[in-house]
Design a protein around this motif. Sequence first.
Motif, PDB file in Angstrom:
ATOM      1  N   ALA A 149      61.864 -41.847 -34.043  1.00 54.43           N
ATOM      2  CA  ALA A 149      63.245 -41.369 -33.899  1.00 54.43           C
ATOM      3  C   ALA A 149      63.444 -40.554 -32.615  1.00 54.43           C
ATOM      4  O   ALA A 149      64.560 -40.468 -32.106  1.00 54.43           O
ATOM      5  CB  ALA A 149      63.633 -40.530 -35.112  1.00 54.43           C
TER       6      ALA A 149
ATOM      7  N   TYR B 173      60.203 -49.435 -37.234  1.00 50.93           N
ATOM      8  CA  TYR B 173      59.341 -48.253 -37.204  1.00 50.93           C
ATOM      9  C   TYR B 173      59.247 -47.618 -35.814  1.00 50.93           C
ATOM     10  O   TYR B 173      58.233 -47.034 -35.444  1.00 50.93           O
ATOM     11  CB  TYR B 173      57.938 -48.580 -37.733  1.00 50.93           C
TER      12      TYR B 173
ATOM     13  N   SER C  36      64.832 -48.296 -36.522  1.00 50.83           N
ATOM     14  CA  SER C  36      64.120 -47.648 -37.625  1.00 50.83           C
ATOM     15  C   SER C  36      63.428 -48.679 -38.508  1.00 50.83           C
ATOM     16  O   SER C  36      62.325 -48.448 -39.016  1.00 50.83           O
ATOM     17  CB  SER C  36      65.098 -46.805 -38.452  1.00 50.83           C
TER      18      SER C  36
END
Length: 323
Positions: free
Chosen positions: A190, A187, A184
């Motif tokens: 998800a 970036y 995360s």
Amino acid sequence: MPNVTVAEPGKVQGGTDSLEMYLKVFAGETITAFERASVTNGRHILRTISSGKSAQFPVFGRASADYLKPGKSLDDIRKNIPGAEKNILIDGLLTTSQMITDIDEALKHYDVRSEYSRQMGEALALSADGAVLAEAAKMVVANKENITGLGKGEIMQLTTAADITEAFGKELVSSLLNVKAKMSQNYVPASDRYVFMTPVGVNALVASLVAINRDYGAVATITEGNVLRVAGFDIIETPHLTAGGAAKNDGVLQGDGHVFPAAYAAKAVYIAMHRSAVGTVKLKDLALEKARRAEYQADMLVASYAMGHGGLRPEAVFMGATK
């Protein structure tokens, strides 16, 4: 009482087995190798090209923003978006074959062609799996960014012995939570995050009871012994995690082949990656064909494909390994 000579119609002259010539009844079943399934298919980028020796994947960095002071020009503060490229080379033509003679086919009373064809297709599929996972591991070991600032993966050290124990399972859960946070921070989206894990690792997760605890979402069952998701990752049991693909001296036409990093071949427990981390370029899809070999009075079964595999996004791959 004299010895009675009893006829032995089942014995071959000169032999000792009195049942040798009796009929062997076909049981209706053949014993074949267990089916091996591809685990990376659909879980990484796949591009098909009609011709050429490689495919180009452009890489773009990030834009920056700056405040414009009164009287100043945008030309004074503009910064270009950095760019690079990743090229994936076609390895060559990977093949596997079997030849069945007419006389052997006439003598046997069960079919082998369908099983041979399936086994050959599986061999090529697992070679592709090994290449994809090897390229992912190589990016982690290389420890390099595509473009400065985009980030890179990391080797997550596991200190507990790799056994099917509660302690090892809990460390794996903790390690995957760390990977989730690091992805995360890079970036990485998800969605489409996967963990390819050895059978020992998967069963250690079950043994930890964390994965089957309702408070954690009950993503596994002790009855089935499987784990579906942990820390936002789909868990895929992968017995051939470190098998690798073809080496450079195995007939690969371009590049260095796809050998899993030797230093981690016996230590890697999982590879966590996003779907975009590794790419496969396909020039010739998997094909099965039969060819007549009249000079041998036989039929040859051939399976082949022409693909190439390469790492694309080092910031989206992490590897868990024991010391």
